[in-house]
Enzyme design. Structure first.
Site, PDB file in Angstrom:
ATOM      1  N   HIS A 141       0.834  -1.214   0.000  1.00  0.00           N
ATOM      2  CA  HIS A 141       0.000   0.000   0.000  1.00  0.00           C
ATOM      3  C   HIS A 141       0.861   1.253   0.000  1.00  0.00           C
ATOM      4  O   HIS A 141       1.559   1.530   0.974  1.00  0.00           O
ATOM      5  CB  HIS A 141      -0.915  -0.004   1.236  1.00  0.00           C
ATOM      6  CG  HIS A 141      -1.698   1.263   1.397  1.00  0.00           C
ATOM      7  ND1 HIS A 141      -1.712   1.996   2.558  1.00  0.00           N
ATOM      8  CD2 HIS A 141      -2.491   1.939   0.530  1.00  0.00           C
ATOM      9  CE1 HIS A 141      -2.474   3.052   2.403  1.00  0.00           C
ATOM     10  NE2 HIS A 141      -2.956   3.043   1.187  1.00  0.00           N
ATOM     11  N   VAL A 152       5.777   2.718   1.756  1.00  0.00           N
ATOM     12  CA  VAL A 152       4.911   1.620   1.284  1.00  0.00           C
ATOM     13  C   VAL A 152       4.633   0.713   2.479  1.00  0.00           C
ATOM     14  O   VAL A 152       5.576   0.253   3.137  1.00  0.00           O
ATOM     15  CB  VAL A 152       5.593   0.750   0.199  1.00  0.00           C
ATOM     16  CG1 VAL A 152       4.599  -0.283  -0.343  1.00  0.00           C
ATOM     17  CG2 VAL A 152       6.132   1.593  -0.935  1.00  0.00           C
ATOM     18  N   GLU A 153       3.371   0.457   2.766  1.00  0.00           N
ATOM     19  CA  GLU A 153       3.024  -0.478   3.839  1.00  0.00           C
ATOM     20  C   GLU A 153       2.888  -1.873   3.235  1.00  0.00           C
ATOM     21  O   GLU A 153       2.024  -2.099   2.389  1.00  0.00           O
ATOM     22  CB  GLU A 153       1.716  -0.056   4.508  1.00  0.00           C
ATOM     23  CG  GLU A 153       1.848   1.262   5.270  1.00  0.00           C
ATOM     24  CD  GLU A 153       0.530   1.750   5.847  1.00  0.00           C
ATOM     25  OE1 GLU A 153       0.436   1.877   7.068  1.00  0.00           O
ATOM     26  OE2 GLU A 153      -0.411   2.012   5.065  1.00  0.00           O
ATOM     27  N   VAL A 154       3.746  -2.778   3.661  1.00  0.00           N
ATOM     28  CA  VAL A 154       3.687  -4.164   3.190  1.00  0.00           C
ATOM     29  C   VAL A 154       2.919  -4.973   4.237  1.00  0.00           C
ATOM     30  O   VAL A 154       3.335  -5.045   5.405  1.00  0.00           O
ATOM     31  CB  VAL A 154       5.109  -4.736   2.978  1.00  0.00           C
ATOM     32  CG1 VAL A 154       5.052  -6.237   2.688  1.00  0.00           C
ATOM     33  CG2 VAL A 154       5.800  -3.988   1.836  1.00  0.00           C
TER      34      VAL A 154
END
Lengths: 316, 316
Positions: A141, A152-154
């Site tokens: 995300h 970026v959110e993984v």
């Protein structure tokens, strides 16, 4: 099993997020195969790429390669075998995502990571129809726009394999992004929860007339936000405690608790008429602001800020 | 009644905050009469002034004037008649503040503003013994360090006169600060409440193992904080709603509510053993970080960021 390096990325959906991902992938030297069913999508994507070229930090290719290393296709299916990673940016509807992911999973080589840009739906909900290898599906995300903002959110689902999580973190990191790992699926992930926390208190303070909308924002842009662009809340606490987080918490804990109790007593209720008061007070201010100028100035300063940070020796 | 312009400021207390205020006042061309009972305070103040000269934005005087336009006095009393404004930075103890403010009020010309840097005690609690003119007393709470960070929270007590509030806002504004008006005394004012809101959720996420302390901070420094240095939460919402705050709230409201409900269910309890878990996880990270380097890098970037913002045409 050694993973092949990622050279060709598939981008599904070229709305704001998909176009910006495409720009980033191309600027970093990847080949992109991209699709979107909307009329005129290819032209819009090309316009987007041209417009944003100059704002992408640390590009690895010439402008000509950047504009030529993608292929816009009507149907992605014949190309699924050519892809080393898929970044999916479809509409945020559960039924749609479920069908799309099942289809991609069934037709893409088994070890290719399928990352979804979804911010709202945890991937455990949309991998339910994936029969082949749901372990290679996860959320990646971005923060808008991904070609510029590093976060970026993984977010793996409970069945995502470690090897894919590690590979996704490495991949985003190799593009100059700052991926963070969200260990467990959580509504709003990290960024939206922190944002909701600050907004809820901001809305309450404005609706209660403690501070104007303009001054609320100024409290952030002229104070708190200047710090948070450079150090997060935990490092800010630690430095505030003279290099000792424990000292900070032990010393400030009691005051902190008093504030939180008062904040809880005056909690903003988004279903009450306070929302109308909030809207009125915000619009009183915003209607006098040239939003286009604010946005342009913000974008320009943001590019400069990201550049200064990446050039800083510490790389904060 | 027209107020005389402010040319000479009295600074009471030269800890970190008082020294930094003194540096700012001097750099902007004011004369300062300053006192502190601590042994060696004068020498420490002089060292502080020399050290921070180059980091003060938009100075109005030569370095020589900056270093000579202050007078360190053992007793402020004989000088109270010379002052146009007092900035008080004494210890945060109610009994001390009450006595100090009563004394200053009784002995300073009637219309001179007495501003307290207090962050913790609302001024209504410490003006109770002021017999002469409590209406000229208010809080002028800076964000550390005041010579650099523009935010000042101006907080009147219920008896503070409008004329003094307006004059204080003008005074801080004339020094290049960004004062915000806190209309009603509220625990933590604005900045500390917003900070507590974000920290409480951050602590919960870390203690619950959803995200590491390092990645929590990265979520802010590589995402949210970059925005908040330039636009506050309300303007960010407005731009996120395509220039329409109402659209943003109506559209995102339901998701927002879901997150807040979940956050409330997992609320961090500062009196529980979760604090020990939090400390352990933070220290795992922080103990491997060179804090001196982080702080130096932060200060350097902060100076650059504040400079870029003040040079931006929009002056966000």
């Amino acid at each position: 099993m050694a993973r092949p390096s990622i050279k060709t990325v598939g981008v599904i959906g070229t709305g704001v997020i998909g176009s910006s991902w495409t720009a980033l992938f191309l600027a970093k030297g990847l080949k992109v195969i991209v699709t979107d069913p909307a009329p005129g999508a290819e032209g819009k994507l090309r316009d987007y790429l041209i417009k944003h070229w100059s704002s992408i930090p640390d590009v690895k290719v010439t402008q000509s390669d950047y504009l030529n290393n993608f292929k816009f296709v009507e149907k992605i299916d014949p190309h699924l075998g050519e892809l080393d990673l898929i970044q999916e940016n479809g509409p945020e509807r559960l039924d749609f995502k479920r069908r799309l992911l099942a289809h991609l999973d069934a037709n893409t080589p088994e070890n290719v990571i399928i990352a979804s840009s979804s911010s709202g739906i945890p991937s455990s909900e949309f991998v339910t129809e994936c029969k082949r290898n749901a372990a290679r599906i996860l959320i990646g995300h971005p923060f808008n726009p991904p070609h510029l903002v590093p976060l970026v959110e993984v977010v793996p689902h409970p069945g995502t394999g470690h090897v894919y999580v590690t590979a996704a973190l490495q991949f985003y990191g190799s593009l100059g992004k700052d991926p963070v790992l969200v260990n467990k699926e959580t509504p709003g992930f990290i960024a939206n929860r922190l944002q909701a926390a600050i907004c809820a208190e901001a809305y309450s303070l404005i609706a209660r007339g403690i501070v104007s909308a303009e001054d609320l924002d100024k409290t952030v842009t002229s104070g708190l936000g200047l710090r948070w662009a450079l150090n997060g809340p935990i490092m800010t606490n630690t430095l505030g405690g003279g290099g000792d987080f424990n000292h900070f918490i032990d010393h400030l804990g009691p005051a902190f608790k008093t504030w939180l109790v008062d904040m809880h007593q005056h909690k903003f209720d988004i279903d009450s008429q306070d929302v109308d008061v909030l809207k009125e007070r915000v619009n009183e201010w915003v209607s006098h602001v040239d939003l286009k100028e604010v946005e342009e100035s913000r974008n320009e300063l943001l590019i400069g800020l990201i550049k200064s940070k990446s050039e800083s020796s510490q790389g904060l």
